[in-house]
Write a protein that holds these residues in place. Sequence first.
Motif, PDB file in Angstrom:
ATOM      1  N   MET A   1       0.832  -1.202   0.000  1.00 59.30           N
ATOM      2  CA  MET A   1       0.000   0.000   0.000  1.00 59.30           C
ATOM      3  C   MET A   1       0.868   1.254   0.000  1.00 59.30           C
ATOM      4  O   MET A   1       0.574   2.239  -0.691  1.00 59.30           O
ATOM      5  N   GLN A   2       1.954   1.232   0.766  1.00 61.99           N
ATOM      6  CA  GLN A   2       2.863   2.371   0.760  1.00 61.99           C
ATOM      7  C   GLN A   2       3.545   2.518  -0.597  1.00 61.99           C
ATOM      8  O   GLN A   2       3.780   3.644  -1.059  1.00 61.99           O
TER       9      GLN A   2
ATOM     10  N   ALA B   1       1.223   4.157  -3.084  1.00 60.66           N
ATOM     11  CA  ALA B   1       1.133   5.582  -2.749  1.00 60.66           C
ATOM     12  C   ALA B   1       2.406   6.319  -3.143  1.00 60.66           C
ATOM     13  O   ALA B   1       2.354   7.462  -3.623  1.00 60.66           O
TER      14      ALA B   1
ATOM     15  N   VAL C   1       1.158   9.352  -5.388  1.00 56.73           N
ATOM     16  CA  VAL C   1       0.887  10.602  -4.680  1.00 56.73           C
ATOM     17  C   VAL C   1       1.543  11.806  -5.340  1.00 56.73           C
ATOM     18  O   VAL C   1       0.882  12.830  -5.573  1.00 56.73           O
TER      19      VAL C   1
ATOM     20  N   LEU D   1       6.030  10.399   2.767  1.00 57.88           N
ATOM     21  CA  LEU D   1       4.718  10.665   2.174  1.00 57.88           C
ATOM     22  C   LEU D   1       4.004  11.816   2.876  1.00 57.88           C
ATOM     23  O   LEU D   1       3.363  12.649   2.221  1.00 57.88           O
TER      24      LEU D   1
ATOM     25  N   THR E   1      -4.050   8.113   2.070  1.00 55.57           N
ATOM     26  CA  THR E   1      -2.614   7.916   2.290  1.00 55.57           C
ATOM     27  C   THR E   1      -2.133   8.729   3.479  1.00 55.57           C
ATOM     28  O   THR E   1      -1.377   8.232   4.324  1.00 55.57           O
TER      29      THR E   1
ATOM     30  N   THR F   1      -3.312   7.173   6.721  1.00 56.44           N
ATOM     31  CA  THR F   1      -2.609   5.910   6.971  1.00 56.44           C
ATOM     32  C   THR F   1      -1.197   6.151   7.475  1.00 56.44           C
ATOM     33  O   THR F   1      -0.734   5.475   8.408  1.00 56.44           O
ATOM     34  N   GLN F   2      -0.493   7.110   6.892  1.00 58.23           N
ATOM     35  CA  GLN F   2       0.903   7.327   7.295  1.00 58.23           C
ATOM     36  C   GLN F   2       0.993   7.908   8.698  1.00 58.23           C
ATOM     37  O   GLN F   2       1.943   7.605   9.435  1.00 58.23           O
TER      38      GLN F   2
ATOM     39  N   PRO G   1      -5.941   2.540   2.812  1.00 58.26           N
ATOM     40  CA  PRO G   1      -5.548   2.876   1.427  1.00 58.26           C
ATOM     41  C   PRO G   1      -6.494   2.315   0.363  1.00 58.26           C
ATOM     42  O   PRO G   1      -6.816   3.040  -0.603  1.00 58.26           O
TER      43      PRO G   1
END
Length: 642
Positions: free
Chosen positions: A103-104, A107, A111, A192, A216, A219-220, A277
Amino acid sequence: MSAAGPPLLDGPHADAQVLEALRATWSDPPGWCGRLRAIDHKTIARRFIVATFVFFLLGGVLALAMRLQLAAPGLRLLSPGLYNQLFTMHGTTMMFLFAVPVMQAVAMYLVPLMIGARSVAFPRMNAFAFWVFLMGGSFLYAGFALGSGPDTGWFSYVPLASADYAPGKGVDIWAQMITFTELSALLVAIVLITTIFKMRAPGMTLGRMPLFVWATLVTQFMVLFAMPSVMLGSTALILDRLVGTHFYNPARGGDVLLWQHLFWFFGHPEVYLIFIPPLGFISTIVSTFARRPVFGYRAMVLALVATAFLAFGLWVHHMFATNLPEVGKAFFTAASLAIAVPSAVQIFCWIATLWNGRLDFKAPLYFVLAFFVILIAGGMTGLMLASVSLDLQVHDTYFVVAHLHYVLLGGAVFPLFGAIYYWFPKFTGRMLSETLAHWHFWLFFVGFNVTFFPMHLLGLHGMPRRVWTYSPGLGWDGMNMTATLGAFTIAASMAVFLVNVAMSLRRGQCAPNDPWGAGTLEWRTPSPPPPHNFDALPVVHGRDPLWMAPRPPLHVAGLAADAREVLVTSALAAQPESRPLFPKPSIWPFLGALATTVLFIGSVYTPWAVAWGALPLTVALIGWFWPGRQETEQALALENPP
């Protein structure tokens, strides 16, 4: 870095000479050495995605081996010890080496394109995070291949994971792998968050950000608060095993439940690190294929934030079988029920978007519609498990295994495949085959339900989880065989997917810049994007820039083409502030990750490795941050133009 003033707006499109200069300035060096020095966020993200999918396939192979062992009663295809290793490696791979990192990685690629930026913040740190992740995951599988695989479950409960009950190096390797992967996740989170807050295109206020960017960002921030908990827990575990501390030893003042609190304070938010995400994927895909903006934008943003806050109040949901106060259990039951509310808000907003939309049924939308069905089923069993009395009855049964996979595979992997089909043209410049996509979808959807729905019934019939075999005559034979056949159907769907990817990369249809008619900025660039992302940085006037009539100012002017200048904007209103000079490709992130790996691996065998391993790491960091003459001269030239 230079800190020149903000550039002008509404600059003209760059000519061919300027475009060539931009491409040369932002390209990574060629050759093998150049690959080790690469810092382009798209290159690093592609490597991350490929690495996580390799781990996903490895975890799937382990799952198939376990399903074969459980297909019929009394089988001896695997020994109990090997089964425990496979069970531990499968869960660890899926949770730590696939679900969060992939998922990261997606992104990381999208992003900057979605917010109109040329790069991510701290590109060298971004590259360092990838190398640390790759080396940590490889270390775990190398230990497994050499006979030192962990065998205490992906949760590694103490005292089972203590040196008395788990001798050897398997648990030590597992604990250090946690440090590897969570360090990588924390670094990517910092990259991010900074990118989203400080590198958005002018005009892209917080209220105009795409919902995937919001997902995103939320989540971060969760990563920053959740990951240190499990890193602290795993560090205490390895200290107990290698140095002789007693964090989890009740005889010396420790507490075995401390591990569960530290682990699940990370573990339950991790479910939402994996889940949030894909909510951004779904909002993007639903909007595009319904041909209208998502209904209830502000409600969707508030639902994402509310989910993140509530996720940190659920960790005892996993500890109802422990001796905790009943009042505390009641609180966590209420929190477990409350978190369904923001999820329901989002589902109703998506339904409203689809209801009045002009639907275009393509592969990405199929996976999104399947998500609705599977997530609702998984969410309903989650509400059941929020009841302490029911949870105590099914806690150690296959009912929980079924719930976990419905939530994680159904809630994350289905939207992830939808996102891959949706953004594959942007990643590669090629379209995936729609016919093979339908085969992949139906095999995966049918195989998933055939595999995991019977596990609910197995759990209600009393089959315990984490067992390597069972006796005949218990009534579990048919359901286990059905689940095994379903697992091989999932494997067949993955084979179709891999064939589709391989064929499309070689001779797939060339993708236009915007094959779906989407409204977000990433489709404004060529497919795949050039190294500098945008020929001229855009100025944003609404939430769906590509669906709006152009209005001035259109672009940003004043950024150098022969230097890695980026635009920094204000956090709230995205007003231009400065033009810092970004670093060039460097070998030092790779060497720094290598030195970090030597330190971590050495510490599994001797505590002295921390002291001696710090020396090469210090050298790597000095080399990393040592200012180069060319970059210094370039910065001075930009600050003091002739």
